[in-house]
Design an enzyme around this catalytic site. Structure first.
Site, PDB file in Angstrom:
ATOM      1  N   CYS A 132       2.489  -7.756 -13.756  1.00 21.07           N
ATOM      2  CA  CYS A 132       2.751  -7.141 -12.461  1.00 21.07           C
ATOM      3  C   CYS A 132       4.237  -6.825 -12.302  1.00 21.07           C
ATOM      4  CB  CYS A 132       2.207  -8.038 -11.355  1.00 21.07           C
ATOM      5  SG  CYS A 132       1.986  -7.191  -9.774  1.00 21.07           S
ATOM      6  N   HIS A 133       4.972  -7.542 -11.445  1.00 22.87           N
ATOM      7  CA  HIS A 133       6.420  -7.351 -11.337  1.00 22.87           C
ATOM      8  C   HIS A 133       7.186  -8.245 -12.303  1.00 22.87           C
ATOM      9  CE1 HIS A 133       5.243  -5.474  -7.482  1.00 22.87           C
ATOM     10  NE2 HIS A 133       6.308  -4.725  -7.678  1.00 22.87           N
ATOM     11  N   GLU A 163       3.365   0.714  -6.129  1.00 18.57           N
ATOM     12  CA  GLU A 163       4.469   0.380  -5.221  1.00 18.57           C
ATOM     13  C   GLU A 163       4.388   1.222  -3.952  1.00 18.57           C
ATOM     14  OE1 GLU A 163       6.332  -2.436  -4.755  1.00 18.57           O
ATOM     15  OE2 GLU A 163       7.078  -2.186  -6.801  1.00 18.57           O
TER      16      GLU A 163
END
Length: 226
Positions: A132-133, A163
């Site tokens: 993910c991030h 996002e």
């Protein structure tokens, strides 16, 4: 690489830009890979950029792995007392995994010590994973020849479209997809919030929370293949 230890990296950052909202590491992106590591008999340590308590979000008690984690006081204590990067000897780990959560966008990319740890693990034949991030950690990792770890590798991470879908395009300090492409990665993605896991050599990445379990499982396969 014979080490059966995995280093899980959590963010220390708890504020979502100037929005006034809280952030941190996203719990399912820890509990699902951790389940894969535990089932494989791997030993796990937790580290964060600042050490100490890592801020937690994404607490969904309907998720049985989340509930089991939060019901285990020993596990909770470990994420509330994470190691500091200065305490880490990369030679003791066969893999490093960067959990996601928006907090990572503020404190993963520019942490030189964590980048050095990941590069050392990778160059010793170990596995690097992120979801993910979490791949924010990958954008500035350089190998000993000066090239970026992600250069010419296929990677997945939270996409620009995702996002935008969560309304944080103008809040995060950079767009992860764009930055990884800028670093020479071959970025791959599927429609918003669907699972996507990709392994490129010994780098395993996943697009979003739905990809977390798959990243853990693929990492286990690569660790066991050594």
């Amino acid at each position: 690489m014979t080490s059966q230890k995995v280093l899980i990296v959590l963010t220390s950052h708890d504020t979502l830009g100037d929005s006034g909202k809280e952030t941190g590491f996203y719990l399912p992106e820890v509990t699902h890979p951790l389940d894969a590591f535990n089932r494989a008999g791997l030993t796990v340590d937790f580290v964060s950029p600042q050490g100490g308590k890592a801020p937690m979000v994404g607490i969904d008690l309907e998720d049985p792995l989340n509930k089991a984690f939060l019901d285990d006081s020993e596990q909770v204590s470990r994420v509330e007392n994470t190691l500091n990067p200065a305490q880490i000897d990369p030679a003791k780990y066969g893999a490093i995994f960067y959990a996601g959560g928006h907090g990572t966008m503020w404190d993963f990319a520019d942490n030189d010590r964590l980048a050095q740890i990941a590069a050392a693990i990778y160059e010793a034949g170990g596995v690097v994973g992120a979801v993910c991030h979490g791949p924010a950690a990958l954008v500035n990792i350089k190998l000993s020849d000066g090239t970026y770890l992600v250069a010419d590798k296929t990677v997945a991470a939270f996409t620009n479209e995702e996002e935008a879908a969560v309304g944080l395009t103008d809040i995060v300090p950079f767009l992860l997809e764009s930055k990884l492409i800028e670093r020479g990665a071959n970025f791959t993605k599927v429609p918003n919030f669907q699972a996507c896991v990709v392994a490129s050599e010994r780098l395993v990445t996943g697009q979003n929370p739905a990809s977390a379990a798959g990243v853990g499982e693929r990492m286990v396969e690569l660790i066991n293949a050594k």
